[in-house]
Write a protein that holds these residues in place. Sequence first.
Motif, mmCIF file in Angstrom:
data_model
loop_
_atom_site.group_PDB
_atom_site.id
_atom_site.type_symbol
_atom_site.label_atom_id
_atom_site.label_comp_id
_atom_site.label_asym_id
_atom_site.label_seq_id
_atom_site.Cartn_x
_atom_site.Cartn_y
_atom_site.Cartn_z
ATOM 1 N N VAL A 1 -72.153 11.040 55.410
ATOM 2 C CA VAL A 1 -73.126 11.528 56.384
ATOM 3 C C VAL A 1 -74.351 10.630 56.302
ATOM 4 O O VAL A 1 -75.019 10.558 55.268
ATOM 5 C CB VAL A 1 -73.532 12.986 56.108
ATOM 6 C CG1 VAL A 1 -74.617 13.426 57.079
ATOM 7 C CG2 VAL A 1 -72.321 13.903 56.201
ATOM 8 N N ARG B 1 -73.865 21.656 58.392
ATOM 9 C CA ARG B 1 -73.611 21.850 56.949
ATOM 10 C C ARG B 1 -72.115 22.105 56.715
ATOM 11 O O ARG B 1 -71.497 21.511 55.831
ATOM 12 C CB ARG B 1 -74.420 23.053 56.486
ATOM 13 C CG ARG B 1 -75.205 22.820 55.209
ATOM 14 C CD ARG B 1 -76.111 23.998 54.908
ATOM 15 N NE ARG B 1 -77.496 23.651 55.089
ATOM 16 C CZ ARG B 1 -78.364 24.326 55.836
ATOM 17 N NH1 ARG B 1 -77.983 25.397 56.496
ATOM 18 N NH2 ARG B 1 -79.617 23.941 55.925
ATOM 19 N N LYS C 1 -70.056 19.013 57.138
ATOM 20 C CA LYS C 1 -70.126 18.138 55.958
ATOM 21 C C LYS C 1 -69.199 18.658 54.850
ATOM 22 O O LYS C 1 -68.487 17.889 54.206
ATOM 23 C CB LYS C 1 -71.544 18.043 55.440
ATOM 24 C CG LYS C 1 -71.642 17.135 54.193
ATOM 25 C CD LYS C 1 -73.067 17.015 53.710
ATOM 26 C CE LYS C 1 -73.140 16.441 52.299
ATOM 27 N NZ LYS C 1 -73.066 14.974 52.270
ATOM 28 N N ILE D 1 -78.883 16.974 53.557
ATOM 29 C CA ILE D 1 -77.486 16.736 53.948
ATOM 30 C C ILE D 1 -77.037 15.284 53.827
ATOM 31 O O ILE D 1 -75.846 15.008 53.741
ATOM 32 C CB ILE D 1 -77.245 17.250 55.390
ATOM 33 C CG1 ILE D 1 -75.737 17.449 55.617
ATOM 34 C CG2 ILE D 1 -77.809 16.275 56.421
ATOM 35 C CD1 ILE D 1 -75.423 18.376 56.729
#
Lengths: 254, 277
Positions: free
Chosen positions: A38, A189, A192, A211
Amino acid sequence: MSNTTHHPAKLSLRGVRKAFGTNTVLDGIDLNVAEGEVITLIGASGSGKSTLLRCANLLEPLDDGEILFDGVDIAEPGLDPDPIRRRIGMVFQSFNLFPHMSVTKNVAIGPRKVLGTDKATARAAAVEMLTRLGLGDRADAYPDQLSGGQQQRVAIARSLAMNPEVMLLDEITSALDPELVGEVLDVVRDLKADGMTMLFATHEMAFCREISDRVCFLHQGRILEHGPPEQIFGDPQEPRTREFLQRVIDAGRL
Amino acid sequence: MNQRTRREAYEQRQRKRSLIIAFLSTSVVVGAIVVLVPRLPRWDRVRKSFFDGEVFADSFPRLLRAFWLDVQIFTWSVPLIFALSLAVAVSRNTRSPALFPLRAAAVIYTDVFRGVPVILTIFLIGFGVPGLFDSRSWSNPLIWGSAALVLSYSAYVSEEIRAGIEGVHESQRAAARSLGMSSSQTMSTVILPQALRRIVPPMMNSLVSLQKDVALVSLIGPIEILRQAGLDKSNAANFTPYVAAAVIFLAVTIPCTRVADYLLNRERRRTGATAVS
């Protein structure tokens, strides 16, 4: 720019340049995104974050440079962009839902038209996807009947319905009221946690810190500084980065 | 919640006031016409030659029968206009270089047929094209008159559709393309459905206008209402059949116009803000 992981890059930008007239928006971008990584793009408005994402999805033709997707140059002029776009998901700042279709149809239309999924299967998958994003009870609503946060979650569902290998998120919370930002970030979230590869332009610094595997600071079309969030937020090297973060702190956004 | 709010009370007083003023001003205007027009020096002769009750009653059924032809021409022209104008509008919005000839043809077509008066188009096509054929069956003025109407009106309607297509925000195209849809899939599933919804009101206006222009086809032969009124006028040596024909046209166009206005207002209410007085 070297990778922090040993995996080969899923998406790799090399020397990407883009100008609108005499205004150079991307001035030689080099960036590797590894599978499952990410990466957030931060920087002032006009620093090139959105253009970078639009270029990565071939919505803007590059002037120069290459974009390797699984090692294949997809930015080659004249290449049919459609088969590539269906493997890359994109979510826009202003949702861009189709206002004349129900929420379910918005999510089902991609698989139906592009992947040739039959109507019933696509619909069932769409409802399942919406339920997963907490919108199961709004499946028959139209976009205009939903809050901004709900609309953006539908837009994410629409994109996920195509089973993309990479997600490009273009300031997806910038058009939302502050109390609606959380519900959208929760979805990111979860993505991920599922191991989705993401390239995420954002102004939400706290979330970015939480994140990101890596943060890139863009300034005047260049990546001035990049690194893990602890480094960028804790010990920025470039004066421009410090200046930008100071402005963000002054505005009460970190 | 039965209590009227201050605003509602005010609005009701205003409505009452507006109604009284409108009633008074209308009475004055209508009264003036009714009193003054018959006092014009030659009113009697005009009344006899334009508003003769007997001629009206005699001519009316014949005109109504002739009007059926107008309705038929209108009915088969509308779907053709819709199909042709849609094709032209979509052609003009193509972006592929291979389709340049199509784009160019669409541009030339709209420029030419919007620039030539409808009646000239009817004359040129109605008298010109049948000359290309040996067979008499191809010289039917109904075919070529209708074709001229279709060509003329499609040029206008295609511009309305094009405006509708361009009114759909570019971000919709971006969203569709980012899903991997081709440009033709984007056009048919995302852009056109939104564009067509927006152009219903202006298209209704064009149809009302077409409804009247159908009468121009009579100039190359067919006996429809205008032509029939002309014949009746000559037979009776009286202009009343023209007035009767006008009445028949109004009986159709006024309701059509009202429907168009209603649709226009509904669209405005749906998309726009509160009306400002």
